[in-house]
Write an enzyme that holds these catalytic residues in place. Sequence first.
Site, mmCIF file in Angstrom:
data_model
loop_
_atom_site.group_PDB
_atom_site.id
_atom_site.type_symbol
_atom_site.label_atom_id
_atom_site.label_comp_id
_atom_site.label_asym_id
_atom_site.label_seq_id
_atom_site.Cartn_x
_atom_site.Cartn_y
_atom_site.Cartn_z
ATOM 1 C CE LYS A 1 40.140 5.869 13.217
ATOM 2 N NZ LYS A 1 38.767 5.364 13.310
ATOM 3 C CD GLU B 1 41.008 8.792 15.267
ATOM 4 O OE1 GLU B 1 40.191 8.206 15.999
ATOM 5 O OE2 GLU B 1 40.695 9.320 14.186
HETATM 6 P P1 13P Z 1 37.034 8.751 8.988
HETATM 7 O O1 13P Z 1 37.503 7.416 8.425
HETATM 8 O O2 13P Z 1 35.758 9.241 8.389
HETATM 9 O O3 13P Z 1 38.134 9.757 9.033
HETATM 10 O O4 13P Z 1 36.644 8.484 10.497
HETATM 11 C C1 13P Z 1 37.494 7.711 11.244
HETATM 12 C C2 13P Z 1 37.338 8.111 12.632
HETATM 13 O O5 13P Z 1 36.890 7.338 13.440
HETATM 14 C C3 13P Z 1 37.744 9.462 13.001
HETATM 15 O O6 13P Z 1 37.838 9.537 14.367
#
Ligand code: 13P
Length: 336
Positions: free
Chosen positions: A223, A181
């Site tokens: 992600k 991510e």
């Molecule tokens: P949000 O969808 O609230 O952005 O959170 C996703 C997430 O896991 C951020 O690390």
Amino acid sequence: PITKAGKYDDELLETATNMTKPGKGILAMDESNATCGSRLEGVGVENNEENRRRYRELLITTPNLGEHIGGAILFEETLYQSCADGTTFVDALKAQGIYPGIKVDKGLKPLANTNESWCQGLDGLADRAAEYYKQGARFCKWRSVVSIPDGPSRVAVTDCAYGLARYAAICQNAGLVPIVEPEILLDGDHDIDTTFEVASWVWAETFKYLADNNVSFERMLLKPSMVGPGADCPKRSTPEEVADYTLRMLKSRVPPATAGIMFLSGGLSELDSTLYLNAMNQSPNPWHVSFSYARALQNTVLKTWAGDDEKKDEAQAILARRTQENGLAQLGKFVA
Ligand code: 13P
């Protein structure tokens, strides 16, 4: 070799494949105790371990949650908690056909000599990952952030990408499918073209280091943030424009072998997060383009419950509806 055969290869592939079945996404519910706490306090609920447990039990015991959710990302505390009836959260998730996942990074710290941050947690990660696997986790997440208004500097982008790649390699070796991510924060008044430029740099670095570290793309999930204008940019984009920019970015940066593209919601409204995802799935693409939302799945659920178990059924029905709507958006079939 492109990928190094390891003892968990078959299982990793099976996990990644099952988590990315058509119409399925991920429920992110791995808020740290501090973040979960501020959200609980926002609806008048005291931030303590029992209240965090009660709220998480509500989420994971939602009837038929597994229809549109393939995995739930948990915070470390939650991985070891149980329902009021004694069923462990891990077993409750498995009973719904949902893979338990774990956030393994140790959060953001100031990056010296910049206004930016870096993500810590590599020290001891192999040992922690082995423990989490024993406890039942089968996938994991590491969130690093890049800020446009505060940079991004070369050192921040390199650190983000390198840390993600080291983490992904370590966790694949421990039997956990890594969610990679690299979040590009929505904060700022920059336009969509600026986001595109920064994303193209960050994603290129990320995949370069993933390849250098022999991470298997078939056994990982990306992600990312969607490519859109900053939250304070006066020029707003349509869902089609966000989808067009984001797909262009995916096509130029992400190997088709990547098991899934599970977008974060990043502060988008619940409706926008679903509309944008739906727009991306209007035309064929080589990936499973789906969701891994926290706020965009949970916001109304939490407000509805607000600590009152009389409201539990109502709150769970809202979560079921939000997962169904996003499941439809994964198929490109959501109608507002
Ligand atoms: P949000 O969808 O609230 O952005 O959170 C996703 C997430 O896991 C951020 O690390």
